[in-house]
Design a protein around this motif. Sequence first.
Motif, PDB file in Angstrom:
ATOM      1  N   GLN A 128       0.830  -1.209   0.000  1.00 17.29           N
ATOM      2  CA  GLN A 128       0.000   0.000   0.000  1.00 17.29           C
ATOM      3  C   GLN A 128       0.865   1.260   0.000  1.00 17.29           C
ATOM      4  N   LEU A 129       1.896   1.266   0.826  1.00 12.79           N
ATOM      5  CA  LEU A 129       2.756   2.443   0.918  1.00 12.79           C
ATOM      6  C   LEU A 129       3.514   2.672  -0.384  1.00 12.79           C
ATOM      7  N   ARG A 130       4.088   1.607  -0.919  1.00 10.12           N
ATOM      8  CA  ARG A 130       4.877   1.755  -2.145  1.00 10.12           C
ATOM      9  C   ARG A 130       4.003   2.175  -3.325  1.00 10.12           C
ATOM     10  N   SER A 131       2.796   1.608  -3.410  1.00 14.62           N
ATOM     11  CA  SER A 131       1.902   1.996  -4.509  1.00 14.62           C
ATOM     12  C   SER A 131       1.420   3.431  -4.364  1.00 14.62           C
ATOM     13  N   SER A 132       1.523   3.973  -3.153  1.00 15.15           N
ATOM     14  CA  SER A 132       1.136   5.372  -2.914  1.00 15.15           C
ATOM     15  C   SER A 132       2.324   6.315  -3.037  1.00 15.15           C
ATOM     16  N   GLY A 133       3.487   5.755  -3.374  1.00 19.46           N
ATOM     17  CA  GLY A 133       4.675   6.581  -3.542  1.00 19.46           C
ATOM     18  C   GLY A 133       5.348   6.946  -2.243  1.00 19.46           C
ATOM     19  N   ILE A 134       5.115   6.188  -1.185  1.00 21.67           N
ATOM     20  CA  ILE A 134       5.695   6.472   0.122  1.00 21.67           C
ATOM     21  C   ILE A 134       6.871   5.524   0.356  1.00 21.67           C
ATOM     22  N   ALA A 135       8.019   6.074   0.700  1.00 14.54           N
ATOM     23  CA  ALA A 135       9.207   5.267   0.941  1.00 14.54           C
ATOM     24  C   ALA A 135       9.042   4.451   2.218  1.00 14.54           C
ATOM     25  N   VAL A 136       9.508   3.220   2.173  1.00 14.54           N
ATOM     26  CA  VAL A 136       9.422   2.316   3.319  1.00 14.54           C
ATOM     27  C   VAL A 136      10.819   2.117   3.882  1.00 14.54           C
ATOM     28  N   SER A 137      11.057   2.623   5.087  1.00 17.12           N
ATOM     29  CA  SER A 137      12.371   2.486   5.709  1.00 17.12           C
ATOM     30  C   SER A 137      12.432   1.221   6.558  1.00 17.12           C
ATOM     31  N   ALA A 138      13.645   0.805   6.884  1.00 17.36           N
ATOM     32  CA  ALA A 138      13.834  -0.411   7.680  1.00 17.36           C
ATOM     33  C   ALA A 138      13.333  -0.219   9.105  1.00 17.36           C
ATOM     34  N   GLU A 139      13.309   1.014   9.566  1.00 16.11           N
ATOM     35  CA  GLU A 139      12.895   1.275  10.949  1.00 16.11           C
ATOM     36  C   GLU A 139      11.380   1.415  11.092  1.00 16.11           C
TER      37      GLU A 139
END
Length: 292
Positions: A128-139
Amino acid sequence: MLCLVRPMRRLDLSLGDHRSFSSYDDCPEIYYRFNGKGEYGPRKLDAIVSFFTNRSEEAIEGRFADEQQWRQLKHFLGLWECIPPGTNTLKRLGREGIDSDGLSEASARCLLRQRNASKVPTPRQIDQLRSSGIAVSAELSRGDAQKLFHQHERTLAEEQRRREETPEIEGYKRKLEELTPNAREFIPDWLPMEFDDAVSYMCYVSVIEDALDHARYYDLIQLQSDLFYDGVDIDVGYYLEFTRDPTPQEMHDFQAALFRAYLDAESERFDHLAILRQTLPMIRPSLIKLDE
């Protein structure tokens, strides 16, 4: 939300005839009513608490489905904080390795929510985050991912609302441009307020129009030909005695003061009498009883 775990407390007996339950599973469903009228439900205790916690000052009562006695809402809010965990909650605590000793159903669920929110995001959340253009961090935690996605959804919804309301907002802005010269007759440096939504603009334009109409209504002819009414107490009226006629400038100052006061109050419920006495001291009001 930080969950402060306290030892499970006893239900305050001052809340009414008290029933004890060995666990949340044993608590019957609950009917509820408002101001002693109607009957709605039944619903589980957790639903009652979720729905009514922020309305705890209202006249809301509930009764267990297996009895007829009505109790105040605070009885059920207190019960939620002290009732022992049910079977499902105990299983979840066990899977998470959380000791259930001293926990209530409320505190146990709070701990479980915290534990779940601290975990890594689910694959669905990451997609969901990636398809919305939101970067996903390891933390990033599961709770953080949920907040980011909900914030993104709210932003999209707000942008869509603004696009849909743009023509209406532009119409209200044009209306305010038309009203500005009239308002500046009373307040030379007046500038209209700005808003982000059409409803606020609609209400604001209406207030400006009403304020102008109200101020202009109180001209010299009206003051000399009718009783004077005060917006604070509309049940009384005043005879007006003139020691002399006000000058055009004095009348203008009176109307300008009415206009300002109407804008501040957003209605005619303000002290007209004080404004009359301050701006037109040559007029002496005398109180009368309207029922005479």
